[in-house]
Structure formats: structure tokens, C-alpha cells
Scaffold this motif. Structure first.
Motif, PDB file in Angstrom:
ATOM      1  N   THR A  72       0.840  -1.200   0.000  1.00 52.91           N
ATOM      2  CA  THR A  72       0.000   0.000   0.000  1.00 52.91           C
ATOM      3  C   THR A  72       0.876   1.251   0.000  1.00 52.91           C
ATOM      4  O   THR A  72       2.055   1.203   0.389  1.00 52.91           O
ATOM      5  N   GLU A 234      -2.019  -2.396  -3.858  1.00 54.47           N
ATOM      6  CA  GLU A 234      -3.421  -2.014  -3.688  1.00 54.47           C
ATOM      7  C   GLU A 234      -3.497  -0.510  -3.935  1.00 54.47           C
ATOM      8  O   GLU A 234      -3.557   0.288  -3.010  1.00 54.47           O
ATOM      9  N   ASP A 235      -3.444  -0.156  -5.222  1.00 50.90           N
ATOM     10  CA  ASP A 235      -3.329   1.255  -5.589  1.00 50.90           C
ATOM     11  C   ASP A 235      -4.028   1.466  -6.931  1.00 50.90           C
ATOM     12  O   ASP A 235      -3.595   0.942  -7.957  1.00 50.90           O
ATOM     13  N   GLU A 236      -5.128   2.229  -6.901  1.00 54.53           N
ATOM     14  CA  GLU A 236      -5.964   2.359  -8.094  1.00 54.53           C
ATOM     15  C   GLU A 236      -5.211   2.961  -9.278  1.00 54.53           C
ATOM     16  O   GLU A 236      -5.382   2.537 -10.424  1.00 54.53           O
TER      17      GLU A 236
ATOM     18  N   ASN B   9     -17.927   4.228 -13.153  1.00 51.49           N
ATOM     19  CA  ASN B   9     -17.035   4.554 -12.048  1.00 51.49           C
ATOM     20  C   ASN B   9     -15.720   5.058 -12.642  1.00 51.49           C
ATOM     21  O   ASN B   9     -15.048   4.313 -13.363  1.00 51.49           O
ATOM     22  N   ARG B  11     -12.992   5.354 -11.413  1.00 50.13           N
ATOM     23  CA  ARG B  11     -11.802   4.730 -10.835  1.00 50.13           C
ATOM     24  C   ARG B  11     -11.526   3.328 -11.385  1.00 50.13           C
ATOM     25  O   ARG B  11     -10.714   2.605 -10.833  1.00 50.13           O
ATOM     26  N   SER B  25     -11.123  -3.481 -12.282  1.00 49.02           N
ATOM     27  CA  SER B  25     -11.430  -2.784 -11.035  1.00 49.02           C
ATOM     28  C   SER B  25     -10.140  -2.245 -10.423  1.00 49.02           C
ATOM     29  O   SER B  25      -9.173  -2.987 -10.251  1.00 49.02           O
ATOM     30  N   ARG B  27      -9.966  -1.332  -7.487  1.00 45.99           N
ATOM     31  CA  ARG B  27      -9.999  -1.724  -6.077  1.00 45.99           C
ATOM     32  C   ARG B  27      -9.271  -3.043  -5.841  1.00 45.99           C
ATOM     33  O   ARG B  27      -8.455  -3.154  -4.949  1.00 45.99           O
ATOM     34  N   ASP B  28      -9.578  -4.043  -6.684  1.00 48.71           N
ATOM     35  CA  ASP B  28      -8.980  -5.361  -6.436  1.00 48.71           C
ATOM     36  C   ASP B  28      -8.390  -6.005  -7.689  1.00 48.71           C
ATOM     37  O   ASP B  28      -8.078  -7.195  -7.687  1.00 48.71           O
ATOM     38  N   SER B  29      -8.202  -5.220  -8.747  1.00 49.57           N
ATOM     39  CA  SER B  29      -7.577  -5.691  -9.996  1.00 49.57           C
ATOM     40  C   SER B  29      -8.365  -6.795 -10.698  1.00 49.57           C
ATOM     41  O   SER B  29      -7.814  -7.494 -11.543  1.00 49.57           O
ATOM     42  N   HIS B  84     -19.945  -4.811  -8.422  1.00 47.66           N
ATOM     43  CA  HIS B  84     -18.493  -4.930  -8.624  1.00 47.66           C
ATOM     44  C   HIS B  84     -17.826  -3.559  -8.691  1.00 47.66           C
ATOM     45  O   HIS B  84     -16.651  -3.470  -9.062  1.00 47.66           O
ATOM     46  N   ASP B  85     -18.581  -2.507  -8.395  1.00 46.39           N
ATOM     47  CA  ASP B  85     -18.032  -1.140  -8.412  1.00 46.39           C
ATOM     48  C   ASP B  85     -17.646  -0.662  -9.803  1.00 46.39           C
ATOM     49  O   ASP B  85     -16.833   0.246  -9.946  1.00 46.39           O
TER      50      ASP B  85
END
Lengths: 271, 105
Positions: A72, A234-236, B9, B11, B25, B27-29, B84-85
Motif C-alpha cells: 500500500t 493495492e493502488d488504483e 465509475n 476509478r 477494477s 480496487r482489487d484488480s 463490482h463497483d
């Protein structure tokens, strides 16, 4: 009056993978010996390093907690955490710290993660693939465990230079890509050669009853590459960079399916 | 009856390749490959156009389906994508951060 404190000698070496020199400092001579043995062939000169880690060697703790890998970033500082190590790295200052026991595996994991972070910002990546150089060009052979990465590496004829049988290092350069040798090994347990060459093709491995190369649609190529990339953060923002890098890659490098029987004739199709 | 609004989204990362829309995503790839209907929904999800208008003007134009059935399926799909965002759903228009954010490159 005698000295009440003694300066602890700081030992260091430089591990250069993918042309990125990483200096590792330690006060533990035994750990330094471990690193020199583990990264033989990838030890750089003592010049300026791009990244510098101070390693604090700690006493073993049993059992090693199974907490997975967490990478992170907060306020420009990366935190890398797993059951067997705790590390921090601040790209702006190039400096970081690692706490681990005297073993080669933990720092190996840290180096893999750090290289994925560096490469993700430059359009490159680490991938689950074997790679090799033939006739001045490099080739990637990607696949999950059991797909044949080690097998195709083992079958390579003498004129082939093996870069890795497990984790390939790909850097974007000009309009193309370059594959570098890595010390990250799989079942072959043989370090790759510390050399590089322009990347000519990515083959997705499949074992079958004959040797052949088949084209695959771009969408499948991108999906398959993404499935084989190493990425921990964990990085957008970096996830988005990695995603777009994969598409950029398949638009520039031919991607095919290489079906092969496990004998050396498959190499007649390569290079 | 309340209307449903959908918005991409910003992001998540998205790319269209040879007619296939792929989305990851942040958030969690997790990687998603959208089918044709989901792709139309994604591309039309501007936060301002109600879902029923998307269905009427885009989905029913593309596929031979009954509007009521298509709207029901689209609502189910929208809630699935939202889980799933990948998109946001709301009974009010959804303001978008800036033009181009989250769109396929």
C-alpha cells in the motif's frame, strides 16, 4: 578512558536487475554472504544506486504468520508487508528499510514487488513467463504453473540464452520493449543470464500433440497477458497504469499461442 | 415509478479492443469482459441519461427485445455491475467528475 560505544560496520552490495541498481545495506556479514550467493551474476558496481535499502536482520519467529502480501502507498511512502518481512520504501528519497530474518527469500519478494512498482510507472512489467534470447531477439513464454515454462527452458538449444524460467522482466523502450534476465527462478533453479534484448514475440504456452504457432485475437492476448502479470499494489492509479500498459504491449508485440510437445523440436519454430 | 440513473465509475480502467470491452477494477484488480449489452450500458452510463432511455434508444435499437423485458434485464445487469463497483446507480442523476474520466481510451 576506553570507548563506550563501537561503530558497527555497515556492509553493502548492489543488486542490479533490469538495469536498476538497488543497494542493500546490512550489518550482518552472514546475510551479506547469502545475498552474494543468491544474486551472483546480478551484483553491480559500487556506484550510485537508484534505490537503497537498509536491512535489519531479526531473529526467527515461529510459526511465520500467514497474512498474505500487502502493498500500500500513503503520502508517497510504500509499505510492503508479508508474514516474513516488513518493508518501507519512499521513491522520492530512493531510500527504504526492510526487517526480515537472514534468508534470501524475503528480500527476493521485496525486490520483485519494488521492481513491479518501478516498472508500472514506466509501462513495463514483471510477468509469469520464461524468456530467452535467440539471434539477438528475446521471446517470452507465458503461462500459469504447469503450462510449460520450465519445460521449454530446459529444452532450449545451446545457441539460446536463457533470461529466466519463471519471472520475466520487461521494460518499455522507445517504440518497443526489451526483456532482461532475472535471478528469479522456477523449477529449473538456474539464474537467468544478466543480459537483455529487444522483445520480438510473446507466446502463450499450451502443451499438445504437435508443435505449432497460432495467432490469437487481440482481446484474448490482452486478457492472457493481464492474467500473467505480477502485481501486488493495492493502488488504483497503478492498477490503471498496469491495465493500459498491457493493452499498449499487445498493440506493439506479436502475441501467439505456442502449442508444443515436450521435445526440443519446438525450438525450430522460435527465432 | 422512480427512474434509475447509471454512471461509469471513474476509478476503473477500461479499454475496447476489437469490439470487446474490458474493464479492470482499481480496487482489487479484477478483470471483467463485458458482453454487447453490458458494453452498451457502460458506454451510455453518463449519469444523466435514465436507464429506461438507454434501453429504449440504445439496447432496443440494437436487439429485438420487448422494452419492458429489456428494462428488467438492464436493471438486473446494472445492479450486477454496481456490485463490482464498475458503475454507480442512483435514483437521482449522478454528477460526473470531468469529461473523459473513466472512458475507454
Amino acid at each position: 578512558m576506553p570507548e563506550l560505544t563501537a561503530e558497527v560496520e555497515r556492509l553493502s552490495l548492489v543488486i542490479a536487475i533490469g538495469g536498476v541498481p538497488v543497494r542493500v545495506n546490512t550489518t550482518d556479514p552472514a546475510f551479506l554472504d547469502i545475498l552474494q550467493d543468491r544474486y551472483a551474476g546480478f551484483l553491480g558496481s559500487s556506484g550510485r544506486a537508484e534505490i537503497e535499502f537498509d536491512v535489519e536482520v531479526t531473529a526467527p519467529v515461529y510459526p511465520v504468520p500467514d497474512i498474505g502480501v500487502h502493498v500500500t502507498q500513503r503520502l508517497g511512502r510504500w509499505s510492503l508487508q508479508a508474514g516474513d518481512f516488513l518493508a518501507e520504501w519512499e521513491p522520492a528519497s530512493r531510500a527504504g528499510r526492510i526487517r526480515q530474518t537472514a534468508n534470501p527469500y524475503s528480500i527476493d519478494a521485496v525486490l520483485r514487488i519494488v521492481h513491479t512498482l518501478v516498472l508500472a510507472q514506466q509501462g513495463g512489467f514483471l510477468a509469469h513467463s520464461a524468456s530467452a534470447i535467440r539471434n539477438g531477439k528475446s521471446f517470452l513464454f507465458a503461462g500459469v504453473s504447469g503450462a510449460g515454462k520450465t519445460t521449454i527452458s530446459r529444452l532450449a538449444p545451446p545457441d539460446v540464452t536463457l533470461l529466466t524460467d519463471e519471472i520475466s522482466y520487461v521494460r518499455k523502450q522507445d517504440a518497443g520493449y526489451v526483456a532482461y534476465g532475472t535471478p528469479f527462478t522456477g523449477e529449473l533453479a538456474k539464474l537467468g543470464e544478466n543480459v537483455s534484448a529487444p522483445l520480438a514475440a510473446l507466446y502463450l504456452l499450451a502443451q499438445g500433440s504437435e508443435n505449432r504457432i497460432d495467432p490469437i485475437p487481440p482481446g484474448e492476448a490482452a486478457r492472457s497477458l493481464l492474467a500473467n502479470l505480477l502485481f501486488f499494489a493495492e493502488d488504483e492509479e497503478l492498477v490503471q497504469s498496469m491495465f493500459h500498459s498491457a493493452f499498449e504491449f499487445v498493440s506493439r508485440v506479436p502475441v501467439s499461442r505456442l502449442t508444443f510437445v515436450p521435445d526440443s523440436r519446438v525450438w525450430e519454430l522460435i527465432g | 415509478m422512480s427512474r434509475l440513473y447509471v454512471a461509469r465509475n471513474p476509478r476503473v480502467a477500461a479499454r475496447s479492443l476489437d469490439g470487446e470491452m474490458m474493464i479492470m477494477s482499481g480496487r482489487d484488480s479484477t478483470l471483467f469482459t463485458l458482453n454487447k449489452t453490458a458494453t452498451i450500458l457502460w458506454q451510455s452510463a453518463d449519469g444523466a441519461t435514465p436507464l429506461d432511455e438507454i434501453v429504449e434508444h440504445r439496447i432496443c435499437q440494437e436487439f429485438e427485445v420487448e422494452p419492458a423485458e429489456a428494462l428488467h434485464d438492464a436493471e438486473t445487469l446494472a445492479r450486477e455491475l454496481a456490485s463490482h463497483d464498475i458503475i454507480q446507480i442512483s435514483e437521482e442523476p449522478i454528477p460526473q467528475p470531468s469529461p473523459g474520466a473513466g472512458e475507454a481510451r
